[in-house]
Write a protein that holds these residues in place. Structure first.
Motif, PDB file in Angstrom:
ATOM      1  N   GLU A 123       0.831  -1.205   0.000  1.00 14.61           N
ATOM      2  CA  GLU A 123       0.000   0.000   0.000  1.00 14.61           C
ATOM      3  C   GLU A 123       0.867   1.258   0.000  1.00 14.61           C
ATOM      4  O   GLU A 123       0.589   2.214  -0.723  1.00 14.61           O
ATOM      5  CB  GLU A 123      -0.917  -0.009   1.226  1.00 14.61           C
ATOM      6  CG  GLU A 123      -1.915   1.111   1.244  1.00 14.61           C
ATOM      7  CD  GLU A 123      -2.813   1.070   2.465  1.00 14.61           C
ATOM      8  OE1 GLU A 123      -3.428   2.105   2.758  1.00 14.61           O
ATOM      9  OE2 GLU A 123      -2.885   0.026   3.133  1.00 14.61           O
ATOM     10  N   LYS A 171       2.414   1.625  -3.446  1.00 20.02           N
ATOM     11  CA  LYS A 171       1.400   2.080  -4.402  1.00 20.02           C
ATOM     12  C   LYS A 171       1.165   3.588  -4.241  1.00 20.02           C
ATOM     13  O   LYS A 171       1.101   4.313  -5.234  1.00 20.02           O
ATOM     14  CB  LYS A 171       0.094   1.312  -4.177  1.00 20.02           C
ATOM     15  CG  LYS A 171      -1.008   1.702  -5.110  1.00 20.02           C
ATOM     16  CD  LYS A 171      -2.279   0.935  -4.809  1.00 20.02           C
ATOM     17  CE  LYS A 171      -3.407   1.490  -5.650  1.00 20.02           C
ATOM     18  NZ  LYS A 171      -4.695   1.295  -5.056  1.00 20.02           N
ATOM     19  N   SER A 172       1.066   4.049  -3.013  1.00 15.71           N
ATOM     20  CA  SER A 172       0.860   5.487  -2.775  1.00 15.71           C
ATOM     21  C   SER A 172       2.051   6.293  -3.274  1.00 15.71           C
ATOM     22  O   SER A 172       1.886   7.366  -3.860  1.00 15.71           O
ATOM     23  CB  SER A 172       0.645   5.753  -1.287  1.00 15.71           C
ATOM     24  OG  SER A 172      -0.564   5.189  -0.872  1.00 15.71           O
ATOM     25  N   TYR A 173       3.264   5.774  -3.035  1.00 15.54           N
ATOM     26  CA  TYR A 173       4.469   6.462  -3.501  1.00 15.54           C
ATOM     27  C   TYR A 173       4.443   6.592  -5.027  1.00 15.54           C
ATOM     28  O   TYR A 173       4.700   7.664  -5.577  1.00 15.54           O
ATOM     29  CB  TYR A 173       5.717   5.705  -3.039  1.00 15.54           C
ATOM     30  CG  TYR A 173       6.991   6.415  -3.393  1.00 15.54           C
ATOM     31  CD1 TYR A 173       7.567   7.312  -2.503  1.00 15.54           C
ATOM     32  CD2 TYR A 173       7.628   6.204  -4.614  1.00 15.54           C
ATOM     33  CE1 TYR A 173       8.744   7.979  -2.822  1.00 15.54           C
ATOM     34  CE2 TYR A 173       8.791   6.861  -4.941  1.00 15.54           C
ATOM     35  CZ  TYR A 173       9.349   7.747  -4.045  1.00 15.54           C
ATOM     36  OH  TYR A 173      10.512   8.407  -4.367  1.00 15.54           O
ATOM     37  N   GLU A 185       1.853   6.518  -6.966  1.00 21.36           N
ATOM     38  CA  GLU A 185       0.793   7.460  -7.336  1.00 21.36           C
ATOM     39  C   GLU A 185       1.302   8.895  -7.200  1.00 21.36           C
ATOM     40  O   GLU A 185       0.956   9.754  -8.018  1.00 21.36           O
ATOM     41  CB  GLU A 185      -0.441   7.252  -6.454  1.00 21.36           C
ATOM     42  CG  GLU A 185      -1.220   5.998  -6.789  1.00 21.36           C
ATOM     43  CD  GLU A 185      -2.339   5.705  -5.790  1.00 21.36           C
ATOM     44  OE1 GLU A 185      -2.558   6.496  -4.845  1.00 21.36           O
ATOM     45  OE2 GLU A 185      -2.987   4.662  -5.964  1.00 21.36           O
ATOM     46  N   GLU A 206      -0.612  14.579  -1.421  1.00 20.64           N
ATOM     47  CA  GLU A 206      -1.514  13.656  -0.727  1.00 20.64           C
ATOM     48  C   GLU A 206      -0.996  12.215  -0.805  1.00 20.64           C
ATOM     49  O   GLU A 206      -0.968  11.502   0.196  1.00 20.64           O
ATOM     50  CB  GLU A 206      -2.921  13.742  -1.320  1.00 20.64           C
ATOM     51  CG  GLU A 206      -3.919  12.839  -0.629  1.00 20.64           C
ATOM     52  CD  GLU A 206      -5.317  12.940  -1.224  1.00 20.64           C
ATOM     53  OE1 GLU A 206      -6.112  12.021  -0.973  1.00 20.64           O
ATOM     54  OE2 GLU A 206      -5.615  13.918  -1.929  1.00 20.64           O
ATOM     55  N   ALA A 207      -0.589  11.807  -1.989  1.00 23.58           N
ATOM     56  CA  ALA A 207      -0.096  10.437  -2.168  1.00 23.58           C
ATOM     57  C   ALA A 207       1.205  10.204  -1.395  1.00 23.58           C
ATOM     58  O   ALA A 207       1.358   9.180  -0.722  1.00 23.58           O
ATOM     59  CB  ALA A 207       0.097  10.142  -3.658  1.00 23.58           C
ATOM     60  N   LYS A 211       0.511   9.988   2.291  1.00 24.70           N
ATOM     61  CA  LYS A 211      -0.085   8.693   2.649  1.00 24.70           C
ATOM     62  C   LYS A 211       1.015   7.639   2.759  1.00 24.70           C
ATOM     63  O   LYS A 211       1.055   6.864   3.719  1.00 24.70           O
ATOM     64  CB  LYS A 211      -1.130   8.278   1.611  1.00 24.70           C
ATOM     65  CG  LYS A 211      -1.809   6.966   1.952  1.00 24.70           C
ATOM     66  CD  LYS A 211      -2.872   6.610   0.938  1.00 24.70           C
ATOM     67  CE  LYS A 211      -3.505   5.273   1.293  1.00 24.70           C
ATOM     68  NZ  LYS A 211      -4.480   4.846   0.294  1.00 24.70           N
ATOM     69  N   ALA A 212       1.913   7.611   1.775  1.00 26.50           N
ATOM     70  CA  ALA A 212       3.035   6.658   1.827  1.00 26.50           C
ATOM     71  C   ALA A 212       3.886   6.922   3.061  1.00 26.50           C
ATOM     72  O   ALA A 212       4.280   5.981   3.769  1.00 26.50           O
ATOM     73  CB  ALA A 212       3.877   6.774   0.561  1.00 26.50           C
TER      74      ALA A 212
END
Length: 125
Positions: free
Chosen positions: A27, A30-32, A34, A46-47, A50-51
């Motif tokens: 997860e 994936k955020s990184y 994004e 934001e992405a 989150k990472a």
């Protein structure tokens, strides 16, 4: 048979912990990714945030002072993407303790030092 049941439960617990850690890492990754491909600055921040939250949770939970340094490397990269260069450098140096011969890490340290207008120092210990 009770002992077998307990051993199975313990084994399942370890397996569940491993699965949750891998899912969490996936997860974060994936955020990184994004963040790297985000179309706007807001989506990018934001992405990456989150990472960063996930990586920091893993760092607090597992406190990896040993291992391969990958988590510290990822924290450094994420802070770098958020232009938090002092924190990026801090985690790159922590990663270097566990990955002293990593050429990409050495390049990341050099680039971060330049962003901070600092001279690269001798990379050997």
């Amino acid at each position: 048979s009770l002992l077998f049941f307990l051993l199975v439960l313990i084994g399942l617990g370890f397996y569940w912990t491993f699965l949750m850690k891998e899912t969490t890492l996936d997860e974060a990754y994936k955020s990184y990714k994004e963040g790297e491909s985000a179309a706007t600055v807001a989506a990018r921040k934001e992405a990456f945030n989150k990472a960063l939250t996930i990586y920091n949770q893993l760092n607090e939970k597992y406190n990896p002072e040993m291992g391969n340094g990958r988590l510290q490397f990822n924290l450094g990269n994420t802070y770098f993407q958020l232009e938090e260069y002092p924190l990026a450098l801090f985690y790159f140096y922590k990663a270097r303790q566990l990955r002293p011969h990593d050429k990409t890490l050495a390049q990341n340290i050099e680039t971060t030092l330049k962003k901070l207008n600092l001279k690269p120092q001798d990379q050997s210990f």
